[in-house]
Scaffold this active site. Structure first.
Site, short mmCIF file in Angstrom:
data_model
loop_
_atom_site.label_atom_id
_atom_site.label_comp_id
_atom_site.label_asym_id
_atom_site.label_seq_id
_atom_site.Cartn_x
_atom_site.Cartn_y
_atom_site.Cartn_z
N GLU A 1 -39.77 -11.59 3.44
CA GLU A 1 -41.22 -11.59 3.19
C GLU A 1 -41.74 -12.79 2.39
OE1 GLU A 1 -42.00 -7.73 1.48
OE2 GLU A 1 -41.34 -6.68 3.28
N GLU B 1 -36.50 -2.70 10.67
CA GLU B 1 -36.95 -1.62 9.78
C GLU B 1 -37.94 -0.70 10.48
OE1 GLU B 1 -38.29 -3.04 5.95
OE2 GLU B 1 -36.82 -4.66 5.90
C1 XIL Z 1 -38.40 0.01 0.54
C2 XIL Z 1 -37.47 1.19 0.34
O1 XIL Z 1 -37.43 1.95 1.52
C3 XIL Z 1 -37.93 2.04 -0.81
O2 XIL Z 1 -37.00 3.07 -1.10
C4 XIL Z 1 -38.15 1.16 -2.06
O3 XIL Z 1 -38.69 1.95 -3.09
C5 XIL Z 1 -39.06 0.01 -1.75
O4 XIL Z 1 -38.55 -0.72 -0.65
N1 XIL Z 1 -39.90 -3.81 3.57
C6 XIL Z 1 -38.60 -4.04 3.20
C7 XIL Z 1 -37.81 -2.95 2.60
O5 XIL Z 1 -38.07 -5.12 3.47
O6 XIL Z 1 -36.86 -3.43 1.69
C8 XIL Z 1 -38.67 -1.92 1.94
O7 XIL Z 1 -37.85 -0.84 1.52
C9 XIL Z 1 -39.75 -1.46 2.89
C10 XIL Z 1 -40.62 -2.60 3.31
#
Ligand code: XIL
Length: 324
Positions: A133, A239
């Site tokens: 990101e 994701e």
């Molecule tokens: C999220 C996790 O799922 C949560 O448990 C944590 O509190 C915050 O992060 N993009 C990403 C992930 O790259 O690392 C994130 O994961 C969700 C959004």
């Protein structure tokens, strides 16, 4: 023809990876969760355990317990691990905020972090989301601690440091909202082009595909995937989850969600995307439910298994596409 075989078997035959983000505590304590991950998926991502905050409780200490638990589980079940993530602006250590560092100290800290973590998991983590990101929603470079201290060069160095320690791993740039062709993915595309021009050892792009209310158009995803591939990069869906805006959940929500998962998997097969990871296992595990204002924002059932671990229509859709 519909099949009853687990997703893992069907994906394996197709030589594609279908994965889930996993949580170390649930793996330790929840037998049915562990069995689902083991039987249904071919690859895992550590949902939080490999992030900097969880790994770095204090400036000079590491806590590898959760990451080791996930990596050891994966090894026992012959599942590759996606290492997520070495450099990110979120989930940095809490002590970080009060640390009065110079730019050079921050750079040395990052180098040591990347090299220590990649080095420890040299034999067990074959894919890294090296940077997560780095591009902001408007397409500009996100102003993070890393960017403030090092400029865009922080990406170059992070990929290089990771490559020095484990040249054999695959190194990805990962982001959200860049799944289809849009302003943000244009900016990510330009960024990756610059990195490649500078000879930075980046192998691929992770498209997060959090389809939360606004579901990216599959044709546009395909076009986007292809332009990254034309740069010589591999593309993975890293994701995925699929939710409706709260208050707009249709009566046939489960089927519509299944249709979207189906279309995305078809798009993957058409374009040669060989890895798709869902962000969690059962709906009850989804990160969306932990949002403070969650019930006002999303339906909370974005994954392939319901709260009880039962297969959903989305599961059948993914498996059916892969088995035909
Ligand atoms: C999220 C996790 O799922 C949560 O448990 C944590 O509190 C915050 O992060 N993009 C990403 C992930 O790259 O690392 C994130 O994961 C969700 C959004």
């Amino acid at each position: 023809m519909p099949t009853d075989r687990p997703l893992r078997a069907v994906a394996g035959e197709r030589a594609v990876d279908v994965g889930a983000a996993v949580d170390a505590d649930r793996l330790r304590t929840d037998v049915s969760y562990r069995a689902l991950v083991r039987d249904e998926f071919t690859v895992v991502t550590a949902e939080n355990a490999l992030k900097m905050g969880p790994l770095r409780p204090a400036p000079s200490t590491y806590d590898f317990a959760d990451a080791d638990a996930i990596v050891n589980f994966a090894r026992a079940h012959e599942m590759p691990v996606r290492g997520h993530t070495l450099v990110w602006h979120n989930q940095t250590p809490t002590w970080f905020q009060s640390w009065d560092y110079t730019d050079d100290q921050l750079r040395r800290f990052l180098r040591e972090h990347v090299q220590t973590v990649v080095g420890r998991y040299r034999r067990s983590v074959g894919t890294w989301d090296v940077v997560n990101e780095a591009v902001d929603d408007d397409g500009s470079m996100r102003e993070t601690v890393w960017y403030d201290a090092m400029g865009e060069e922080y990406l170059d160095r992070a990929f290089e440091w990771a490559a020095e320690v484990n040249p054999d791993a695959d190194r990805y740039y990962n982001d959200y909202g860049a799944d289809a062709v849009n302003e943000k993915s244009d900016a990510v595309y330009d960024l990756l082009g610059r990195l490649l021009d500078r000879g930075v050892p980046v192998d691929g792009v992770g498209l997060q595909l959090h389809a939360l209310g606004d579901w990216p158009d599959p044709d546009s995803i395909a076009e986007n995937v292809r332009r990254f591939q034309d740069l010589g990069l591999d593309v993975q869906i890293t994701e995925m989850d699929v939710a409706f805006p709260a208050g707009e959940v249709p009566h046939d929500a489960a089927e519509r969600q299944a249709d979207y998962y189906r279309e995305v998997v078809e798009t993957c097969l058409d374009t040669g995307v060989e890895t798709l990871v869902t962000w969690g296992v059962r709906d009850g595990d989804t990160w969306l439910r932990a949002f403070r204002d969650f019930p006002e924002r999303f339906s909370g059932d974005p994954l392939l298994f319901d709260d009880r671990g039962q297969r959903k229509p989305a599961y059948d859709a993914v498996r059916d596409v892969l088995s035909t």
